[in-house]
Design an enzyme around this catalytic site. Structure first.
Site, PDB file in Angstrom:
ATOM      1  CB  ALA A 160      -0.916  -0.001   1.221  1.00  0.00           C
ATOM      2  CG  HIS A 166      -6.610   2.423  -0.954  1.00  0.00           C
ATOM      3  ND1 HIS A 166      -5.661   2.745   0.003  1.00  0.00           N
ATOM      4  CD2 HIS A 166      -5.918   1.873  -1.988  1.00  0.00           C
ATOM      5  CE1 HIS A 166      -4.454   2.410  -0.447  1.00  0.00           C
ATOM      6  NE2 HIS A 166      -4.592   1.866  -1.650  1.00  0.00           N
ATOM      7  CD  GLU A 309       9.459 -19.610  -0.701  1.00  0.00           C
ATOM      8  OE1 GLU A 309      10.614 -19.170  -0.940  1.00  0.00           O
ATOM      9  OE2 GLU A 309       9.107 -19.993   0.426  1.00  0.00           O
TER      10      GLU A 309
END
Ligand SMILES: [Zn+2]
Ligand SMILES: [Zn+2]
Ligand SMILES: [Zn+2]
Length: 342
Positions: A160, A166, A309
């Site tokens: 963010a 939001h 990963e």
């Protein structure tokens, strides 16, 4: 011995540590706090700092881009994709390309800078869900778009850039790969068993209860069997439904409660963690089918994705979902529920 577990939808394998399982306090994380620094473009009075609003609830009279709203949708000031033009698909030798057409909108969830989605009253969360639906229904009319993703980054560590609560919406000219994996897996399962894999998961998890976090009339909140991340949690409608936007008003009421319940529990157990939340729904041109089942995925940001990963697509999850579910299930939310709903 760690577990290797397979997700029944996508076929993705994950490694779950069972020996030295990480508990909530073992994670080094960035607690989300409101700092109130600088001028916030999402606060009432600063409406002219955002692009023109697309939708708002709450302001009965008065000009656009003025205070008085409860929820407000604006175009993203720095969109990932552009709304004007055509796709113009073309080849570049053996390669494919097209214009970066799409819609990128921001849903400002509350006028209150100090609130978070977790602290809003259920009625206000419901407003946010209704704006999602309204925007999806509007953007679906645009035949250039194949998929509409609603997502939320909460906290800097989760991506963010503004702290005022939001969510975001991106309409895409292609179906994203993660959704394609779920769609294909769900379709294969359906061809083989003539049942929806998500409905089967709901049935089995309700029976055993070990990965169930919470439940209300319309929704089940659970830790998936093979989660990629510690405390990854899903919210699923109990009745089969492939498109989020098909939900009834009754369902939005209960979804708002389920979302509030999960976010409040996560704030309790993980001490206001940064998180990402996504809504996975059927592609816009296939909103009603028997194999895909819309859902919300909640992923607190507690670990970092690293070389293993990225190199394999395997995830190492240090917290078994049975333990994560137990922590969340047992976390009390009672005293945080507001007595009155404004
Ligand atoms: Zn603000
Ligand atoms: Zn289903
Ligand atoms: Zn999903």
């Amino acid at each position: 011995m760690p577990d290797l577990r397979k997700d029944p939808i996508t076929g993705r394998w994950v490694i779950i540590s069972t020996d030295r399982a990480k508990r909530p306090n073992d994670f080094v994380r960035q607690r989300v706090e409101i700092k109130n620094k600088g001028i916030c473009p999402f606060c009432p009075g600063n409406e002219e700092k955002t692009p023109t609003e697309i939708l708002q609830y709450g302001r009965e009279s008065g000009a656009a881009n003025t205070p008085g709203w409860r929820v407000r949708v604006v175009a993203n000031k720095f969109p990932a994709l552009g709304i004007e033009g055509n796709l113009n698909r073309q080849a570049e030798g053996m390669f494919d390309k097209m214009n970066g057409i799409g819609a990128h909108e921001v849903i400002i969830e509350t006028p209150d800078h100090n609130a978070s989605l977790a602290t809003l009253p259920p009625k206000r969360i419901e407003d946010v869900l209704w704006t999602f639906r309204d925007r999806i229904l509007d953007l679906k009319k645009d035949r250039r778009f194949k998929y509409i993703l609603i997502f939320k980054n909460h906290g800097e560590a989760a991506g963010a850039s503004l702290e005022h609560a939001h969510s975001q919406l991106i309409a895409l000219p292609i179906i994203p790969i993660y959704v394609t994996e779920e769609l294909e897996g769900a379709k294969q399962f359906y061809i083989y068993k003539e049942r929806c894999v998500f409905c089967d998961i709901i049935r089995q998890e309700t029976e055993t209860g070990i990965r169930v976090v919470a439940e209300n009339e319309d929704f089940l909140t659970l830790a998936p069997y093979a989660p990629r991340f510690p405390f990854e949690t899903w919210i699923l409608p109990k009745q089969h439904e492939s498109g989020f936007e098909n939900s009834s008003s009754h369902m939005f009421e209960n979804l708002a409660k389920a979302v509030k319940n999960l976010l409040t529990k996560a704030d309790r157990v993980l001490d206001n963690p940064p998180y990402n939340l996504v809504i996975h729904s059927s592609p816009v041109q296939d909103p009603n089918n028997d194999h895909y089942h819309w859902h919300i995925e909640f992923m607190p940001k507690l670990t970092k994705t690293a070389g293993f990963e990225w190199g394999t697509g395997f995830y190492i999850n240090p917290t078994p979902p049975e333990e994560a579910a137990k922590f969340l299930r047992e976390a009390s939310v009672e005293d945080t529920l507001p007595a009155t709903v404004g």
